[in-house]
Design a protein around this motif. Structure first.
Motif, PDB file in Angstrom:
ATOM      1  N   GLY A 182       0.877  -1.118   0.091  1.00  0.00           N
ATOM      2  CA  GLY A 182      -0.013  -0.068  -0.087  1.00  0.00           C
ATOM      3  C   GLY A 182       0.776   1.283  -0.116  1.00  0.00           C
ATOM      4  O   GLY A 182       0.325   2.453   0.327  1.00  0.00           O
ATOM      5  N   SER A 183       2.161   0.985  -0.491  1.00  0.00           N
ATOM      6  CA  SER A 183       2.984   2.539  -0.363  1.00  0.00           C
ATOM      7  C   SER A 183       3.176   3.124  -1.811  1.00  0.00           C
ATOM      8  O   SER A 183       3.754   3.983  -1.927  1.00  0.00           O
ATOM      9  CB  SER A 183       4.376   1.802   0.207  1.00  0.00           C
ATOM     10  OG  SER A 183       4.825   1.048  -0.910  1.00  0.00           O
ATOM     11  N   HIS A 184       2.316   2.637  -2.873  1.00  0.00           N
ATOM     12  CA  HIS A 184       2.664   3.257  -3.954  1.00  0.00           C
ATOM     13  C   HIS A 184       2.003   4.553  -3.883  1.00  0.00           C
ATOM     14  O   HIS A 184       2.575   5.475  -4.651  1.00  0.00           O
ATOM     15  CB  HIS A 184       1.503   2.386  -5.005  1.00  0.00           C
ATOM     16  CG  HIS A 184       0.268   2.092  -4.714  1.00  0.00           C
ATOM     17  ND1 HIS A 184      -0.142   1.204  -3.801  1.00  0.00           N
ATOM     18  CD2 HIS A 184      -0.785   2.237  -5.306  1.00  0.00           C
ATOM     19  CE1 HIS A 184      -1.331   1.189  -3.585  1.00  0.00           C
ATOM     20  NE2 HIS A 184      -1.830   1.881  -4.657  1.00  0.00           N
ATOM     21  N   LEU A 185       1.120   4.956  -3.266  1.00  0.00           N
ATOM     22  CA  LEU A 185       0.478   6.405  -3.024  1.00  0.00           C
ATOM     23  C   LEU A 185       1.591   7.206  -2.904  1.00  0.00           C
ATOM     24  O   LEU A 185       1.609   8.339  -2.921  1.00  0.00           O
ATOM     25  CB  LEU A 185      -0.641   6.481  -2.460  1.00  0.00           C
ATOM     26  CG  LEU A 185      -2.010   5.794  -2.731  1.00  0.00           C
ATOM     27  CD1 LEU A 185      -2.804   6.002  -1.640  1.00  0.00           C
ATOM     28  CD2 LEU A 185      -2.321   6.424  -4.083  1.00  0.00           C
ATOM     29  N   ALA A 186       2.712   6.775  -2.022  1.00  0.00           N
ATOM     30  CA  ALA A 186       3.811   7.702  -1.407  1.00  0.00           C
ATOM     31  C   ALA A 186       4.647   8.331  -2.576  1.00  0.00           C
ATOM     32  O   ALA A 186       5.379   8.968  -2.328  1.00  0.00           O
ATOM     33  CB  ALA A 186       4.519   6.851  -0.523  1.00  0.00           C
ATOM     34  N   LEU A 187       4.671   7.769  -3.872  1.00  0.00           N
ATOM     35  CA  LEU A 187       5.558   8.157  -5.054  1.00  0.00           C
ATOM     36  C   LEU A 187       4.779   9.179  -5.708  1.00  0.00           C
ATOM     37  O   LEU A 187       5.401   9.654  -6.507  1.00  0.00           O
ATOM     38  CB  LEU A 187       5.626   6.793  -5.928  1.00  0.00           C
ATOM     39  CG  LEU A 187       6.393   5.791  -5.199  1.00  0.00           C
ATOM     40  CD1 LEU A 187       6.785   4.581  -6.235  1.00  0.00           C
ATOM     41  CD2 LEU A 187       7.747   6.232  -4.725  1.00  0.00           C
ATOM     42  N   LEU A 188       3.516   9.620  -5.196  1.00  0.00           N
ATOM     43  CA  LEU A 188       2.881  10.521  -6.026  1.00  0.00           C
ATOM     44  C   LEU A 188       3.661  11.923  -6.047  1.00  0.00           C
ATOM     45  O   LEU A 188       3.418  12.626  -7.179  1.00  0.00           O
ATOM     46  CB  LEU A 188       1.441  10.757  -5.693  1.00  0.00           C
ATOM     47  CG  LEU A 188       0.487   9.587  -5.936  1.00  0.00           C
ATOM     48  CD1 LEU A 188      -0.987   9.788  -5.581  1.00  0.00           C
ATOM     49  CD2 LEU A 188       0.553   8.996  -7.266  1.00  0.00           C
ATOM     50  N   PRO A 189       4.061  12.333  -5.028  1.00  0.00           N
ATOM     51  CA  PRO A 189       5.030  13.485  -5.212  1.00  0.00           C
ATOM     52  C   PRO A 189       5.988  13.424  -6.061  1.00  0.00           C
ATOM     53  O   PRO A 189       6.343  14.471  -6.936  1.00  0.00           O
ATOM     54  CB  PRO A 189       5.797  13.451  -3.642  1.00  0.00           C
ATOM     55  CG  PRO A 189       4.684  12.861  -2.833  1.00  0.00           C
ATOM     56  CD  PRO A 189       4.305  11.952  -3.612  1.00  0.00           C
ATOM     57  N   LEU A 190       6.622  12.318  -6.274  1.00  0.00           N
ATOM     58  CA  LEU A 190       7.442  12.235  -7.501  1.00  0.00           C
ATOM     59  C   LEU A 190       6.955  12.554  -8.956  1.00  0.00           C
ATOM     60  O   LEU A 190       7.502  13.133  -9.674  1.00  0.00           O
ATOM     61  CB  LEU A 190       8.180  10.937  -7.517  1.00  0.00           C
ATOM     62  CG  LEU A 190       9.142  10.391  -8.552  1.00  0.00           C
ATOM     63  CD1 LEU A 190      10.322  11.363  -8.585  1.00  0.00           C
ATOM     64  CD2 LEU A 190       9.643   8.961  -8.407  1.00  0.00           C
ATOM     65  N   VAL A 191       5.853  11.818  -9.104  1.00  0.00           N
ATOM     66  CA  VAL A 191       5.058  12.116 -10.378  1.00  0.00           C
ATOM     67  C   VAL A 191       4.509  13.598 -10.459  1.00  0.00           C
ATOM     68  O   VAL A 191       4.816  14.105 -11.725  1.00  0.00           O
ATOM     69  CB  VAL A 191       3.859  11.195 -10.293  1.00  0.00           C
ATOM     70  CG1 VAL A 191       2.716  11.407 -11.466  1.00  0.00           C
ATOM     71  CG2 VAL A 191       4.056   9.763 -10.065  1.00  0.00           C
ATOM     72  N   MET A 192       4.125  14.256  -9.399  1.00  0.00           N
ATOM     73  CA  MET A 192       3.557  15.600  -9.230  1.00  0.00           C
ATOM     74  C   MET A 192       4.810  16.600  -9.990  1.00  0.00           C
ATOM     75  O   MET A 192       4.829  17.462 -10.873  1.00  0.00           O
ATOM     76  CB  MET A 192       2.997  16.134  -8.502  1.00  0.00           C
ATOM     77  CG  MET A 192       1.881  15.091  -8.000  1.00  0.00           C
ATOM     78  SD  MET A 192       0.755  14.817  -9.046  1.00  0.00           S
ATOM     79  CE  MET A 192       0.228  16.211  -9.825  1.00  0.00           C
ATOM     80  N   THR A 193       5.976  16.061  -9.478  1.00  0.00           N
ATOM     81  CA  THR A 193       7.347  16.984  -9.659  1.00  0.00           C
ATOM     82  C   THR A 193       7.548  16.854 -11.044  1.00  0.00           C
ATOM     83  O   THR A 193       8.040  17.701 -11.838  1.00  0.00           O
ATOM     84  CB  THR A 193       8.430  16.320  -8.854  1.00  0.00           C
ATOM     85  OG1 THR A 193       8.247  16.609  -7.441  1.00  0.00           O
ATOM     86  CG2 THR A 193       9.730  17.054  -9.213  1.00  0.00           C
ATOM     87  N   GLU A 194       7.535  15.700 -11.750  1.00  0.00           N
ATOM     88  CA  GLU A 194       7.851  15.191 -13.302  1.00  0.00           C
ATOM     89  C   GLU A 194       6.779  16.149 -14.079  1.00  0.00           C
ATOM     90  O   GLU A 194       7.250  16.681 -15.019  1.00  0.00           O
ATOM     91  CB  GLU A 194       7.514  13.689 -13.513  1.00  0.00           C
ATOM     92  CG  GLU A 194       8.664  12.775 -12.950  1.00  0.00           C
ATOM     93  CD  GLU A 194       8.516  11.720 -13.601  1.00  0.00           C
ATOM     94  OE1 GLU A 194       9.303  11.436 -14.752  1.00  0.00           O
ATOM     95  OE2 GLU A 194       7.912  10.779 -13.257  1.00  0.00           O
ATOM     96  N   PHE A 195       5.594  16.158 -13.610  1.00  0.00           N
ATOM     97  CA  PHE A 195       4.407  16.780 -14.481  1.00  0.00           C
ATOM     98  C   PHE A 195       4.800  18.408 -14.533  1.00  0.00           C
ATOM     99  O   PHE A 195       4.685  19.078 -15.389  1.00  0.00           O
ATOM    100  CB  PHE A 195       2.949  16.325 -13.956  1.00  0.00           C
ATOM    101  CG  PHE A 195       2.319  15.374 -14.025  1.00  0.00           C
ATOM    102  CD1 PHE A 195       2.545  14.993 -15.821  1.00  0.00           C
ATOM    103  CD2 PHE A 195       1.882  14.230 -13.347  1.00  0.00           C
ATOM    104  CE1 PHE A 195       1.803  13.707 -16.016  1.00  0.00           C
ATOM    105  CE2 PHE A 195       1.336  13.293 -13.886  1.00  0.00           C
ATOM    106  CZ  PHE A 195       1.376  12.872 -15.421  1.00  0.00           C
ATOM    107  N   ALA A 196       5.298  18.873 -13.113  1.00  0.00           N
ATOM    108  CA  ALA A 196       5.311  20.148 -12.862  1.00  0.00           C
ATOM    109  C   ALA A 196       6.803  20.627 -13.774  1.00  0.00           C
ATOM    110  O   ALA A 196       6.932  21.595 -14.242  1.00  0.00           O
ATOM    111  CB  ALA A 196       5.609  20.559 -11.515  1.00  0.00           C
ATOM    112  N   THR A 197       7.770  19.753 -13.790  1.00  0.00           N
ATOM    113  CA  THR A 197       8.896  20.213 -14.502  1.00  0.00           C
ATOM    114  C   THR A 197       9.297  19.954 -15.814  1.00  0.00           C
ATOM    115  O   THR A 197       9.755  20.467 -16.567  1.00  0.00           O
ATOM    116  CB  THR A 197      10.209  19.604 -13.683  1.00  0.00           C
ATOM    117  OG1 THR A 197      10.136  18.139 -13.674  1.00  0.00           O
ATOM    118  CG2 THR A 197       9.955  20.131 -12.118  1.00  0.00           C
TER     119      THR A 197
END
Length: 467
Positions: free
Chosen positions: A298-313
């Motif tokens: 259940g730790s996959h949601l913790a990677l979402l900040p990484l995804v959001m950083t990718e989308f932003a940059t």
């Protein structure tokens, strides 16, 4: 009796009493509980309940996997029992890394539906352009606005979910997010001139579409608010608690937590860029291999900040969602192989329903817990299929342009709206094909022992029915 109510009552009969639940929440398929006394929480009894796929021990609590009807089971519990809903804002035992992952999962989980909906609208906007819808048209502009709004206003969404986690007043945390995104402040940032507050230096940074600054700010606010409430007299509490909280938190946010969060985001951006330049495809290969483990814990949601950083940059994600093509479509392939090969009718029925769910929506827990963990060898096939997809994605360098777990309805997110990668969508369909073929073949060749499933079915059928 309604099946969801029946399931809720059976679960509650084995949790050690209502008072043993410190907090209760849910995500897309799991009930998330934190308990006061783990020894009173009967894991094995809950696992045997008809309708429960599995029980997972997580950082600071338990996750009961019940599938797509989890929201109804949760509502039945809340309606019939006096439980503490929401996430407990107290301290959670465990190593620092594990606690951080758990907090991020708790905060990001409630935000996912709005972001997923935005991803689907982004796909609609791309399809509209391909069909000739002019970008200048009001229809396109509105659809595009819907696709971007949850991401642009992500600090407000995260402010709300963080407030729920740390038991803060969500209106106060949203007001703080408003300070970071108020036109006057953003105008100051854009001028490039030094900014100070009471003589303290304020870092000139843009906080639109960011999430880490608000998470850190709300974390700090949980201590500040608790201290002020403890010592503020009751006679002036209504006015002075929010005033003093803002007086303290605005400087802290602008001078400490906001810049710190911005620096973390910048660091993540540098790391992603470095990995893409020096080890192309390595990140998606590694994440692809471990995706089953991430979902199981259940730790996959913790990677979402990484995804959001990718989308932003970068404007796209080339790591998490491409890797999850393997996770999501491998569960369809496992379900299909089990459906075609199994002889047990109940197992066939389970495989059919879990396969449809995984294929259409990318929801994998029903297949992962209902088939892979019970039948054992399909879990090995899942890892093989995910590794094959990770290798394929590492070679082809496919990316996704909108947020959404890969599934039938969200594969259009791999369409490039800029036209710079015209083959990206077709390569993503290739990833789907590779995953399904490899996982199906591995499941078929490895086989599975369905006798254990038969035994569980017989136990369920012979168990006395509760009124």
């Amino acid at each position: 009796m309604d099946n969801n109510l029946r399931l809720a009552k059976e679960i509650m009969s084995h949790v050690g009493g209502v008072g043993n639940i410190a907090s209760l929440n849910h995500c897309s398929t799991r009930l998330r509980l934190r308990v006061n006394h783990e020894e009173n929480f009967d894991v094995e009894a809950i696992k045997k309940i008809d309708g429960v796929l599995d029980v997972v021990k997580a950082i600071g609590g338990f996750q009961i996997i019940v599938g797509n009807n989890v929201s109804k089971v949760y509502a039945a519990i809340v309606a019939n029992y006096d439980v503490k809903v929401g996430e407990e804002g107290g301290r959670v035992a465990g190593n620092v890394f594990g606690v951080v992952l758990n907090v991020l999962s708790d905060i990001m989980g409630p935000a996912v539906p709005a972001i997923v909906a935005a991803g689907l609208f982004s796909a609609l906007a791309t399809i509209g352009k391909l069909l000739g819808l002019a970008e200048e048209s009001t229809t396109y502009q509105i659809i595009y606005s819907v696709s971007q709004a949850p991401l642009y206003f992500l600090p407000f969404i995260v402010a709300y979910t963080s407030a729920k986690h740390w038991k803060l007043n969500p209106v106060m945390t949203i007001a703080l997010a408003g300070v970071l995104n108020y036109p006057s402040f953003t105008a100051l940032v854009e001028t490039g001139t030094p900014i100070t507050l009471f003589g303290l230096p304020v870092t000139a940074a843009s906080y639109a579409s960011s999430l880490i600054p608000m998470i850190l700010t709300c974390w700090a606010m949980s201590y500040v608010n608790r201290f002020i409430e403890k010592y503020c007299p009751d006679s002036i509490r209504y006015v002075m608690v929010p005033f003093l909280t803002m007086m303290v938190m605005v400087p802290v946010m602008l001078c400490v937590t906001g810049p710190a969060g911005s620096w973390v985001g910048t660091l993540m951006s540098y790391v992603i860029t470095w990995m893409n330049n020096t080890m192309p495809g390595a990140a998606v290969l590694v994440v692809g291999i471990i995706t089953p483990f991430l979902v199981l814990t259940g730790s996959h949601l913790a990677l979402l900040p990484l995804v959001m950083t990718e989308f932003a940059t970068l404007g796209f994600d080339g790591i998490l969602f491409p890797a999850f093509i393997g996770m999501n479509f491998s569960q369809f392939a496992v379900s299909l192989a089990v459906f075609l090969k199994a002889k047990n009718k109940s197992l066939k029925s389970t495989a059919f329903s879990t396969g449809i769910t995984a294929f259409l929506t990318g929801t994998t827990e029903p297949a992962l817990y209902g088939l892979c963990l019970r039948l054992k060898k399909p879990l090995i096939a899942t890892f093989i299929g995910c590794a094959a997809n990770g290798l394929y994605c590492a070679i082809t360098r496919i990316v996704t342009y909108a947020f959404g777990a890969p599934g039938f309805f969200t594969m259009l997110n791999f369409l490039d709206p800029t036209g710079a990668r015209p083959n990206n969508f077709y390569l993503s369909l290739g990833a789907v094909a590779v995953t399904i073929i490899v996982t199906f073949a591995a499941t078929w060749l490895l086989g599975f022992d369905e006798s254990g499933f038969e035994d569980e079915t017989k136990k369920a059928d012979s168990a006395p029915k509760k009124a």
